[in-house]
Design a protein around this motif. Structure first.
Motif, PDB file in Angstrom:
ATOM      1  N   ALA B 185       0.861  -1.183   0.000  1.00 49.41           N
ATOM      2  CA  ALA B 185       0.000   0.000   0.000  1.00 49.41           C
ATOM      3  C   ALA B 185       0.892   1.227   0.000  1.00 49.41           C
ATOM      4  O   ALA B 185       1.621   1.473   0.967  1.00 49.41           O
ATOM      5  CB  ALA B 185      -0.909   0.001   1.219  1.00 49.41           C
ATOM      6  N   ASN B 200      -6.941   7.653   3.320  1.00 50.34           N
ATOM      7  CA  ASN B 200      -7.126   7.452   1.891  1.00 50.34           C
ATOM      8  C   ASN B 200      -6.024   6.548   1.373  1.00 50.34           C
ATOM      9  O   ASN B 200      -4.836   6.861   1.520  1.00 50.34           O
ATOM     10  CB  ASN B 200      -7.101   8.811   1.168  1.00 50.34           C
ATOM     11  CG  ASN B 200      -7.385   8.655  -0.308  1.00 50.34           C
ATOM     12  OD1 ASN B 200      -8.214   7.830  -0.696  1.00 50.34           O
ATOM     13  ND2 ASN B 200      -6.695   9.440  -1.131  1.00 50.34           N
ATOM     14  N   PRO B 202      -4.847   5.125  -2.041  1.00 51.45           N
ATOM     15  CA  PRO B 202      -5.115   5.171  -3.476  1.00 51.45           C
ATOM     16  C   PRO B 202      -4.877   3.851  -4.191  1.00 51.45           C
ATOM     17  O   PRO B 202      -5.445   3.602  -5.250  1.00 51.45           O
ATOM     18  CB  PRO B 202      -4.152   6.250  -3.980  1.00 51.45           C
ATOM     19  CG  PRO B 202      -3.069   6.301  -2.968  1.00 51.45           C
ATOM     20  CD  PRO B 202      -3.695   5.952  -1.650  1.00 51.45           C
ATOM     21  N   ARG B 203      -4.056   2.981  -3.591  1.00 57.16           N
ATOM     22  CA  ARG B 203      -3.786   1.716  -4.269  1.00 57.16           C
ATOM     23  C   ARG B 203      -3.291   0.688  -3.262  1.00 57.16           C
ATOM     24  O   ARG B 203      -2.264   0.886  -2.621  1.00 57.16           O
ATOM     25  CB  ARG B 203      -2.725   1.906  -5.363  1.00 57.16           C
ATOM     26  CG  ARG B 203      -2.368   0.653  -6.132  1.00 57.16           C
ATOM     27  CD  ARG B 203      -1.387   0.973  -7.261  1.00 57.16           C
ATOM     28  NE  ARG B 203      -0.917  -0.236  -7.909  1.00 57.16           N
ATOM     29  CZ  ARG B 203       0.135  -0.937  -7.503  1.00 57.16           C
ATOM     30  NH1 ARG B 203       0.816  -0.540  -6.438  1.00 57.16           N
ATOM     31  NH2 ARG B 203       0.508  -2.027  -8.152  1.00 57.16           N
ATOM     32  N   GLU B 245      -6.636  -5.760  -6.219  1.00 55.96           N
ATOM     33  CA  GLU B 245      -6.108  -4.399  -6.331  1.00 55.96           C
ATOM     34  C   GLU B 245      -7.273  -3.477  -5.997  1.00 55.96           C
ATOM     35  O   GLU B 245      -8.314  -3.491  -6.678  1.00 55.96           O
ATOM     36  CB  GLU B 245      -5.584  -4.098  -7.734  1.00 55.96           C
ATOM     37  CG  GLU B 245      -5.027  -2.682  -7.826  1.00 55.96           C
ATOM     38  CD  GLU B 245      -4.485  -2.341  -9.210  1.00 55.96           C
ATOM     39  OE1 GLU B 245      -4.337  -3.264 -10.030  1.00 55.96           O
ATOM     40  OE2 GLU B 245      -4.235  -1.146  -9.449  1.00 55.96           O
ATOM     41  N   SER B 247      -8.669   0.465  -4.205  1.00 53.04           N
ATOM     42  CA  SER B 247      -8.434   1.792  -3.642  1.00 53.04           C
ATOM     43  C   SER B 247      -9.572   2.064  -2.681  1.00 53.04           C
ATOM     44  O   SER B 247     -10.701   1.595  -2.886  1.00 53.04           O
ATOM     45  CB  SER B 247      -8.354   2.862  -4.733  1.00 53.04           C
ATOM     46  OG  SER B 247      -9.532   2.884  -5.497  1.00 53.04           O
ATOM     47  N   SER B 248      -9.256   2.803  -1.623  1.00 53.67           N
ATOM     48  CA  SER B 248     -10.225   2.917  -0.560  1.00 53.67           C
ATOM     49  C   SER B 248     -10.068   4.244   0.164  1.00 53.67           C
ATOM     50  O   SER B 248      -8.948   4.743   0.330  1.00 53.67           O
ATOM     51  CB  SER B 248     -10.016   1.755   0.432  1.00 53.67           C
ATOM     52  OG  SER B 248     -10.863   1.863   1.533  1.00 53.67           O
ATOM     53  N   SER B 249     -11.170   4.821   0.562  1.00 51.25           N
ATOM     54  CA  SER B 249     -11.129   5.998   1.424  1.00 51.25           C
ATOM     55  C   SER B 249     -12.092   5.777   2.587  1.00 51.25           C
ATOM     56  O   SER B 249     -13.215   5.301   2.395  1.00 51.25           O
ATOM     57  CB  SER B 249     -11.496   7.263   0.646  1.00 51.25           C
ATOM     58  OG  SER B 249     -12.783   7.165   0.109  1.00 51.25           O
ATOM     59  N   THR B 268     -14.889   1.883  -1.272  1.00 47.91           N
ATOM     60  CA  THR B 268     -13.831   1.011  -1.781  1.00 47.91           C
ATOM     61  C   THR B 268     -14.135   0.645  -3.229  1.00 47.91           C
ATOM     62  O   THR B 268     -15.264   0.271  -3.559  1.00 47.91           O
ATOM     63  CB  THR B 268     -13.729  -0.271  -0.931  1.00 47.91           C
ATOM     64  OG1 THR B 268     -13.384   0.086   0.400  1.00 47.91           O
ATOM     65  CG2 THR B 268     -12.688  -1.222  -1.492  1.00 47.91           C
ATOM     66  N   HIS B 271     -10.579  -2.760  -8.198  1.00 52.09           N
ATOM     67  CA  HIS B 271     -10.134  -2.651  -9.602  1.00 52.09           C
ATOM     68  C   HIS B 271     -10.008  -4.032 -10.235  1.00 52.09           C
ATOM     69  O   HIS B 271     -10.300  -4.206 -11.416  1.00 52.09           O
ATOM     70  CB  HIS B 271      -8.816  -1.893  -9.674  1.00 52.09           C
ATOM     71  CG  HIS B 271      -8.895  -0.517  -9.077  1.00 52.09           C
ATOM     72  ND1 HIS B 271      -9.610   0.499  -9.645  1.00 52.09           N
ATOM     73  CD2 HIS B 271      -8.386  -0.013  -7.926  1.00 52.09           C
ATOM     74  CE1 HIS B 271      -9.522   1.596  -8.898  1.00 52.09           C
ATOM     75  NE2 HIS B 271      -8.794   1.297  -7.841  1.00 52.09           N
TER      76      HIS B 271
END
Lengths: 182, 800
Positions: B185, B200, B202-203, B245, B247-249, B268, B271
């Motif tokens: 991460a 946050n 991003p990946r 894969e 991304s999550s906030s 979330t 991808h």
């Protein structure tokens, strides 16, 4: 109301088998179809076949349909006395094909010359396809000494045979609804 | 990772840093380092801390508005030695950009809670959790965040090996064994925005594997793969693996639903992801998963549930999302069933005049006879809307407008064989149901696209026990044991009781586009259903998914079969269906019907056409279910196959028909047979049973107009004309008297089910007519049906 019921009773063996006494059946005219509440339902196209090439049993009596010495159809036997003989529908086979068998639940609350408004009930509607193609539909009515044709002492008398093929016109709707005390 | 500087005096500091690592396992992810990476680390003046950590605490408590939850028997130490310590090596560097870098190595660490209790619930607890692992990775922390200012940014990666995650109640355990995980991460930010802590990521990428899911009923075993008594590997449900894969906030805000607590909001995006379950090497694989979900206003409180029982409460404001599974493969040859898409909205909604919301209240205890430890989830749910679509060979069917609601308790225990206080338990993970009052309904099927008209079609799946609408009160359990028919797999024992059920055999839509209306249909109501299954194994086989029942018996007592409204519709009477099966099975196989001659007979396109049929190559994908029902001969009144139809019942004082007071038609002791005693054991063989193969596809079909004039949509045609889809037409279709080949390619799509039922012999011992006063009279002394092979190709489309 009573006149409506008298006019609309239609006997169809398959439904009489499953709903022997309480299920009443009715033919509807076009005017009733315009008062359908509730969409959904299904329109079925396809075919149903019984023992097209034979059944799962292979013994001294049953075999595949290309074996002329064996019967490849299904067999249905019943008896009405405890130690009596058996009534048999034997060598049942054939194919039915159709487009437009419909099934839905609908309310009849109008039409039928005013009887529909009095009737005012939900019914199960089986919309008959206009044409059903019968392909070598056949069976025999027989009497037999034993339930199984492989039982010891088996004797059977074929009384008559039925063979149907071609188009059969089946129009209208079959309505099924409860009546009487449940 | 070298360790030149060992400063044991800094252990407290290292412990604090370790706690940072421990406290942020999801946000601050870590990855393994190799020597070349270490060689490039700048700031060589850092510290290395070596630590053998053994930490215990009798109790950790979390207090929320005066209510508390206690974590008893907290321990961090060695995973292999209950009194030992876990080795930690941490290297601390300050980088040239002033970031703090922690490289770490952790060996054979166990973190566990012996028990979890809620204040105010004496004598019961939730059970224990343990987590074993070795870790190697890094965490880099620097100032500055996505919104600038006082936040932080984290880069992290780690490799976990030798992992175990287990749940233990009353001396029995279920655990994930031999977990391996790689996670990276980068650029994770932490900010304080107003009164909210904003995380946050991003990946986040990773892959994971679970070598086995094991069960132990030996209290002497704790977090071990091999039984301490016999030295054999503990039985396994199978293994898991996957990759992702994301991304999550996430936003964290202080405050529960009332007073203190925590609020969580999250979005979330998946991808890509995959999930594989393996049973003795054969896989059930979900591949090419993508999707998104949003959690809105999830709260964490120590509070009470609707029965005023103390609980850890997780009330949810709403959650929505959408998932797509690109391929579902099952079996040894990797064939695909097709693709699945699901969209859902969990949100407060009124069903049947009652408001439902979404919440889980975690409590201790489980089933009261299973011992003091266990988990009880007092649960309420409200699935406001979901669409489930299945696509095979590019054609799609949508189960549209799925709604579900309910409330009740789900209990979780790890149990072992035995009877306690008249409750029978089985080896495995027991999922119990207590007083669950719930329901679901679908609005209908749509075939082809989201805007296709609603239609029926689930009627064709009744053989699989699928009802388009169902309301029920549920009690009982399903116990999932480890090990299948051979090797890995699942063994299921269950006892389920449904009361006051209302299930639709046929249902019209509950919403035709103008708001909710009473859902009419053909209903089985006043339903009491008791079903019991013993030793049912579930395995992934070479062919597909194989389910084999040892023994099963059930009684379905349908108080009324109603037409129209499920509450007030007129009744056909009462039906009682008893079933008793031994050795029945079900196999789910990828692939549909293949080549089909619909409406005719023939093995080739030309032969099919000559018989008046339509040749339909339905493709490679699709789904086939093979059922084998071995209807056993009656052994007593509770275990037999029979059908009773009762009518003309007397009415109670409140106008309800009283069961047992009417006249009945009884089809008694229905059973299958192979047609003789071929193995010479004195009883007829019964292994073939009633075999039904159901193949499901989405494919084009002939739809013929039944009457002259306009149809329900106002489209005009003559009787006998074919319906042809045409996007340039106002209604999307038109009628054609003699379709060209090009027009025939645009026949409407339908929900196509090919069914084949076979049996060697099906018998009814007797058919009786039963009068409530006069008793039973036998009308038919035996029915015997032999050598049946019935095939049906039926395609369901909307009624034009």
């Amino acid at each position: 109301m009573k006149s409506f019921l008298r006019r609309t009773i239609l006997a169809l063996p398959v439904f009489l088998f499953s709903l022997p006494s309480l299920a009443e059946l009715a033919r509807l005219g076009d005017e009733a179809l315009s008062h359908i509440s509730g969409q959904g339902g299904i329109y079925l196209s396809g075919d149903i076949s019984i023992n097209e090439m034979g059944g799962p049993v292979e013994n001294s009596y049953f075999g595949r349909c290309d074996d002329a010495d064996k019967k490849c159809g299904a067999r249905f036997a019943y008896r009405l006395k405890e130690d009596g003989g058996w009534v048999v529908l034997d060598d049942i086979r054939g194919n039915f094909a159709f487009e437009g068998l419909t099934l839905r639940v609908r309310k009849v609350d109008s039409g039928f010359g005013g009887d529909g408004e009095l009737f005012n009930r939900d019914v199960l509607e089986l919309g008959l396809p206009n044409t059903v193609r019968f392909n070598d539909v056949q069976f025999k009515i027989s009497s037999s000494s034993t339930a199984r044709p492989t039982d010891p002492g088996f004797q059977q008398t074929d009384i008559f045979s039925v063979d149907m093929r071609g188009d059969v016109v089946m129009e209208g709707n079959l309505l099924v609804f409860p009546a009487g005390n449940p | 990772m070298g360790a030149p500087d060992r400063i044991k005096q800094l252990a407290p500091m290292a412990t604090g840093l370790f706690c940072v690592v421990l406290a942020l396992p999801v946000v601050a992810d870590m990855k393994s380092l190799d020597d070349s990476t270490l060689a490039n680390i700048s700031g060589q003046s850092g510290l290395s801390v070596e630590l053998d950590l053994g930490l215990t605490a009798d109790r950790l408590s979390y207090v929320d508005d005066g209510s508390s939850i206690h974590l008893d028997g907290f321990r961090i130490g060695s995973a292999v030695d209950p009194s030992g310590q876990a080795f930690h090596l941490i290297r601390i560097d300050v980088e040239e950009d002033a970031s703090l870098n922690l490289d770490y190595l952790v060996k054979d660490r166990r973190i566990e809670f012996g028990d979890i209790r809620l204040a105010g619930a004496p004598g019961v607890s939730m059970g224990g959790i343990f987590f074993d692992h070795s870790l190697e990775g890094y965490l880099n922390i620097r100032q500055g965040s996505s919104v600038g200012g006082a936040g932080y940014t984290f880069d992290s990666a780690y490799t976990m090996t030798g992992g175990r995650l287990g749940y233990r109640t009353n001396g029995n355990e279920v655990f994930l064994d031999d977990i391996t995980m790689n996670v990276e991460a980068l650029g994770v930010t932490l900010d304080v925005v107003g009164d909210t802590l904003a995380l946050n990521a991003p990946r986040i990428t990773g892959d994971w594997e679970v070598g086995a899911i094991r069960y132990s009923s030996n209290p002497l075993n704790h977090g071990v793969s091999v039984d301490s008594g016999n030295g054999q590997p503990l039985p396994s449900y199978g293994s898991l693996s996957g990759s992702y894969e994301l991304s999550s906030s996430t936003s964290l805000t202080a405050g529960g639903r009332s007073g203190e607590g925590l609020r969580i909001d999250n979005e979330t995006v998946i991808h890509s992801a995959s999930f594989l379950y393996r049973d003795d090497g054969k896989a059930l694989a979900l591949r090419d998963i993508t999707g998104v979900y949003r959690i809105n206003d999830l709260r964490l409180d120590v509070a009470t549930d609707w029965q005023n029982r103390p609980a850890l409460a997780l009330p949810l404001g709403s959650m929505d999302g959408e998932f797509s599974i690109g391929a579902i493969e099952v079996g040894g040859n990797g064939k695909s069933i097709g693709q699945v898409n699901v969209s859902f909205l969990l949100e407060d909604q009124v069903f049947n005049g009652r408001s439902y919301s979404n919440a889980i209240y975690l409590q201790g205890g489980g089933h009261p006879d299973a011992g003091p430890q266990g988990l009880r989830l007092a649960t309420e749910w409200s699935l406001r809307l979901a669409d489930f679509s299945y696509t095979e060979d590019g054609n799609r069917v949508i189960f549209s407008g799925l709604q579900s609601w309910g409330q009740g308790d789900v209990t979780v225990n790890v149990t072992r064989d035995g009877v306690t206080n008249d409750t029978e338990f089985f080896d495995g993970l027991r999922i119990g149901f207590e007083d669950i009052r719930a329901g679901y309904r679908i609005n209908g099927l749509r075939v082809g696209s989201d805007d296709a008209p609603l239609q029926g079609g689930t009627e064709l799946l009744l053989a699989l026990g699928f009802y388009p609408a169902y309301e029920f009160e549920l009690d009982g359990h399903v116990t999932l044991g480890a090990g299948g028919a051979s090797g890995e797999g699942i063994t299921i024992n269950s006892d389920v009781s449904i009361r006051n059920g209302k299930a639709a055999i046929i249902a019209v839509p509950y919403d035709e586009g103008n708001g909710e209306i009473p859902q009419k249909g053909l209903w089985i109501t006043e339903l009491d259903y008791d079903a019991h299954v013993r030793d049912m194994t579930v395995d992934v086989s070479q062919e597909g998914l194989a389910v084999i029942k040892g023994e099963s018996w059930s009684t379905m007592d349908i108080g009324n079969l109603r037409i129209g409204d499920k509450e007030s519709g007129q009744s056909f009477g009462r039906f009682v269906i008893q079933k008793y099966e031994t050795g029945s099975s079900m196999t789910v196989v990828p692939g549909g019907a293949g080549d089909v001659c619909a409406g005719g007979m023939g093995d080739s396109p030309s032969a099919c056409a000559a018989s008046g049929g339509v040749w339909e190559p339905r493709g490679e994908e699709g789904l086939t279910v093979r059922l084998k029902q071995v209807l056993a001969k009656a052994i007593n009144e509770a275990r037999k196959n029979s059908l009773t139809w009762e009518t003309n019942r007397q009415s109670s004082g409140v106008g309800e028909a009283m069961n047992g007071t009417g006249t009945s038609l009884v089809l008694n002791d229905i059973h299958t047979s192979d047609g003789g005693d071929f193995d010479g054991d004195g009883v007829d063989d019964n292994s073939f049973g009633l075999r039904t193969d159901l193949s499901v596809d989405v494919y084009q079909t002939r739809v013929v107009k039944k009457e002259d004039g306009p149809d329900a949509m106002g489209v005009t045609g003559n009787r006998g004309d074919e319906k042809i889809m045409d996007g340039s037409s106002t209604a999307g279709y038109r009628y054609v008297s003699n379709p060209t080949l090009a027009e025939a390619d645009n026949r409407p799509l339908g929900f196509a089910v090919k069914a084949r039922s076979r049996f060697k012999e099906l018998s009814i011992n007797n058919i009786d007519l039963v009068h409530p006063v006069g008793g039973a009279q036998t009308a038919v002394y035996g029915v015997k049906m032999q050598n049946f092979d019935i095939k049906a190709n039926l395609t369901a489309t909307p009624i034009p």
